[in-house]
Design an enzyme around this catalytic site. Structure first.
Site, short mmCIF file in Angstrom:
data_model
loop_
_atom_site.label_atom_id
_atom_site.label_comp_id
_atom_site.label_asym_id
_atom_site.label_seq_id
_atom_site.Cartn_x
_atom_site.Cartn_y
_atom_site.Cartn_z
N GLU A 1 0.84 -1.19 0.00
CA GLU A 1 0.00 0.00 0.00
C GLU A 1 0.88 1.25 0.00
OE1 GLU A 1 -3.55 2.01 2.74
OE2 GLU A 1 -2.40 0.32 3.53
N LYS B 1 -9.02 3.09 -2.96
CA LYS B 1 -9.50 2.65 -1.65
C LYS B 1 -10.85 3.31 -1.35
CE LYS B 1 -7.48 1.96 2.97
NZ LYS B 1 -6.26 2.25 3.78
N CYS C 1 -5.72 -2.79 2.47
CA CYS C 1 -5.67 -2.72 3.94
C CYS C 1 -7.04 -3.02 4.55
CB CYS C 1 -5.12 -1.36 4.36
SG CYS C 1 -4.36 -1.39 6.02
#
Length: 350
Positions: free
Chosen positions: A70, A157, A191
């Site tokens: 990430e 995200k 994540c």
């Protein structure tokens, strides 16, 4: 599972390659590598150079798909609060955001072109975590490239965690792709959005087979999450995290780890890695590694997917769509729509 020291180094430290190799390849075997390494913070050109050195190493081990952590390009601002408290933003925090914004990349842009060239040069499918700059809004994004050097697309995200929400925008349903490739169907979630059951279900419905999970979470609990996703989705999970020490970030007062700076030394580990590769049966194929920067590789037997789906196919024979179903709004959510544009689109569809 051997830990083999390689001759090359990155940042003057030895780079380790942890490889779980089958004794032979079959037509359904894909060699995957997850990269566990730190960003060169505030220096995007140097980080791109480092990414290329790591790709050279991964390709030398025969990697066909390489997954980076990430925010590898642009950096994960661990420990920073950007000078924010309720009702107040400091001048120093605003300057910190300016520098972070400057280190982000445009998509498309020259950095994307360079990543495309790397993927083509080293003949790998590349999954790269970046900080994407869209005007003055930043997104935590994953970029996808094929082994011919073509940019395939991106995932933004959809839900930043905690203080991430003050620096990153929210992705919408238009960037939840799964790409059909000769080595399998590839997608990614970033994540803690991997903890969102509905997002995972959308990925499963698109047929993801190689589920990439770039992360910033090095806790033991993350391993439980990756194992659950592999079992639930009947897919391979490739999770890449950075391994960082305090010295990998700028020193204070330029950069401060809020609340912990006084307890840190330059060699203090601030992100312990834990990168891992999990099979559809929940078996750990490689990792987790908590020792340092590493290339962690395994051979993926794609036949494992069908064997796992025989037991459990969450959007197939183990679903009850007449009782439980999901609607995904997969169109862009633009804050402004100009009627002239809408009229043109309407005219074109008549």
């Amino acid at each position: 599972m051997a830990l083999v020291t390689t001759t090359p180094t990155v940042n003057d430290e030895p780079l380790f390659a942890e490889v779980d190799m089958a004794s032979y390849f079959t037509s359904t075997t894909v060699r995957a590598t997850v990269v566990q390494a730190s960003t060169i913070f505030y220096d995007t050109p140097a980080t791109l150079d480092k990414a290329e050195r790591l790709l050279v190493q991964a390709a030398s081990y025969g990697a066909q798909i390489v997954v980076f952590p990430e925010a590898f390009i642009g950096g994960y601002p661990r420990g920073s609060n950007f000078g924010v408290s309720i009702g107040n933003r400091t001048a120093k925090g605003k300057e910190e955001f300016r520098k972070y914004h400057s280190a982000a990349i445009d998509v498309p842009g020259p950095e994307v072109d360079r990543l495309s060239a790397m993927a083509g040069k080293y003949k790998v499918y590349l999954v790269m975590g970046v900080i994407e700059r869209d005007g003055y809004t930043l997104y935590c994004t994953v970029l996808f490239f094929d082994s011919q050097g073509r940019y395939l697309g991106k995932h933004r995200k959809v839900m930043p965690t905690a203080l991430e929400r003050i620096i990153w925008g929210f992705g919408d349903g238009s960037t939840i792709p799964v790409f059909q490739t000769p080595i399998g169907k590839i997608g990614a979630a970033i994540c803690w959005e991997n903890k969102m059951p509905l997002l995972r279900t959308a990925m499963y419905a698109k047929g993801v087979e190689i589920y990439c999970a770039p992360t910033a979470d090095s806790r033991d609990l993350w391993q439980a999450s990756t194992t659950h996703i592999a079992l639930e989705g009947g897919c391979f999970v490739l999770s890449a995290n950075q391994f960082c020490r305090r010295k990998d970030y700028p020193p204070p007062p330029e950069y401060v780890f809020s609340g912990t700076e006084e307890d840190l030394t330059p060699d203090s580990v601030v992100s312990a890695g834990g990168s891992v590769i999990i099979s559809p049966s929940g078996a750990v194929l490689a990792g987790p590694n908590y020792e340092g920067e590493a290339l962690i590789s395994a051979d993926l037997d794609l036949g494992e997917i069908a064997r796992a789906k025989f037991d459990f196919d969450v959007v197939g024979h183990y679903s009850r769509s007449e009782v439980l179903s999901l609607i995904v709004k997969d169109h862009p959510t633009n804050p402004v729509t100009f009627t002239s544009t809408s009229t043109k689109i309407e005219d074109q569809t008549k």
